[in-house]
Design a protein around this motif. Structure first.
Motif, short mmCIF file in Angstrom:
data_model
loop_
_atom_site.label_atom_id
_atom_site.label_comp_id
_atom_site.label_asym_id
_atom_site.label_seq_id
_atom_site.Cartn_x
_atom_site.Cartn_y
_atom_site.Cartn_z
N UNK A 54 0.84 -1.20 0.00
CA UNK A 54 0.00 0.00 0.00
C UNK A 54 0.87 1.25 0.00
N UNK A 55 1.99 1.20 0.74
CA UNK A 55 2.89 2.36 0.77
C UNK A 55 3.47 2.63 -0.61
N UNK A 56 3.83 1.56 -1.31
CA UNK A 56 4.37 1.72 -2.67
C UNK A 56 3.31 2.31 -3.59
N UNK A 57 2.07 1.83 -3.44
CA UNK A 57 0.97 2.39 -4.23
C UNK A 57 0.78 3.87 -3.92
N UNK A 58 0.81 4.20 -2.63
CA UNK A 58 0.58 5.58 -2.24
C UNK A 58 1.66 6.52 -2.77
N UNK A 59 2.85 5.99 -2.99
CA UNK A 59 3.92 6.81 -3.53
C UNK A 59 3.60 7.30 -4.93
N UNK A 60 2.67 6.62 -5.60
CA UNK A 60 2.30 7.02 -6.95
C UNK A 60 1.11 7.96 -7.00
N UNK A 61 0.46 8.17 -5.87
CA UNK A 61 -0.80 8.91 -5.85
C UNK A 61 -0.65 10.42 -6.01
N UNK A 62 0.51 10.95 -5.67
CA UNK A 62 0.67 12.40 -5.67
C UNK A 62 1.77 12.88 -6.62
N UNK A 63 2.02 12.11 -7.65
CA UNK A 63 3.07 12.49 -8.60
C UNK A 63 2.67 13.68 -9.47
N UNK A 64 1.41 14.07 -9.39
CA UNK A 64 0.94 15.23 -10.14
C UNK A 64 1.28 16.55 -9.44
N UNK A 65 1.77 16.48 -8.21
CA UNK A 65 2.02 17.69 -7.41
C UNK A 65 2.88 18.73 -8.13
N UNK A 66 3.91 18.34 -8.88
CA UNK A 66 4.71 19.38 -9.58
C UNK A 66 3.91 20.15 -10.64
N UNK A 67 2.74 19.64 -11.01
CA UNK A 67 1.95 20.26 -12.07
C UNK A 67 0.93 21.27 -11.56
N UNK A 68 0.84 21.45 -10.24
CA UNK A 68 -0.18 22.34 -9.69
C UNK A 68 0.44 23.37 -8.74
N UNK A 69 -0.25 24.49 -8.52
CA UNK A 69 0.19 25.45 -7.48
C UNK A 69 -0.24 24.89 -6.12
N UNK A 70 0.62 24.12 -5.49
CA UNK A 70 0.24 23.29 -4.34
C UNK A 70 -0.35 24.10 -3.19
N UNK A 71 0.31 25.16 -2.78
CA UNK A 71 -0.18 25.94 -1.63
C UNK A 71 -1.57 26.50 -1.90
#
Length: 201
Positions: A54-71
């Protein structure tokens, strides 16, 4: 020090904040779909069949973060969903420690808004979205707690969570009461009674 421990997702709020944030970003930043959906279509079945953790899966869930204005995205997300917090959480009287598997970049903001005394969550690289270390779930919650506090210096009074199965470890710390959260309501239970019966919902 006396303190109460709280899970966050489906406990303080009636939803899984990490999953809802992914969905929120897919709607408000639709270009993320081009990256995220193909990744989840591959890693999701691998996790469900036990090929990856599950941890390995979760590592793939937020790979879009560099594409958005996170804050900005996080602030807008909580502007929309802060009203969903269960009212009883505002009545807390002791030092509050919230321990959650959800991402730190998501919970740090709501911790400020709700005045958590302390927040322990899954660490992520805010530039890449990748998990740093272990997913803060199950027994890992205890490890993270005692990395900050010496056991002899912390007296856990009440513990709140929606999951008998995943939060047995933090429930075991309660010197006061254990509360299972059901449809937003606090349902007290005796630790020995529940776990001797093998309840694991």
């Amino acid at each position: 020090m006396k303190a109460d421990i709280y899970d966050f997702d489906k406990t303080i709020v009636p939803f899984d904040s990490g999953s809802l944030f992914v969905f929120y970003c897919m709607i408000h930043y639709p270009w993320c779909i081009l990256l995220e959906v193909p990744i989840l279509l591959v890693t999701g079945p691998l996790m469900l069949t036990g090929i990856i953790s599950f941890t390995r899966f979760k590592k793939s869930c937020y790979l879009f973060i560099p594409l958005i204005p996170l804050e900005k995205a996080v602030n807008k997300f909580w502007d929309r969903y802060i009203s969903k917090v269960n009212p009883w959480f505002y009545e807390r009287k002791r030092y509050s420690i919230v321990i959650s598997a959800s991402p730190d970049f998501l919970l740090n903001e709501v911790a400020k808004r709700l005045n958590f005394d302390e927040i322990i969550s899954t660490r992520h690289n805010p530039k890449t979205g990748v998990i740093i270390g272990e997913n803060c779930r199950g027994e890992e919650k205890i490890k993270r707690l005692y990395a900050v506090h010496k056991p002899e210096e912390l007296e856990v009074v009440d513990v709140y969570s929606d999951s008998y199965k995943h939060d047995k470890y933090i429930f075991s710390l309660a010197h006061g009461k254990c509360y299972h959260i059901e449809k937003g309501k606090k349902v007290p239970f005796d630790f020995d009674d529940v776990y001797n019966k093998g309840k694991n919902s």
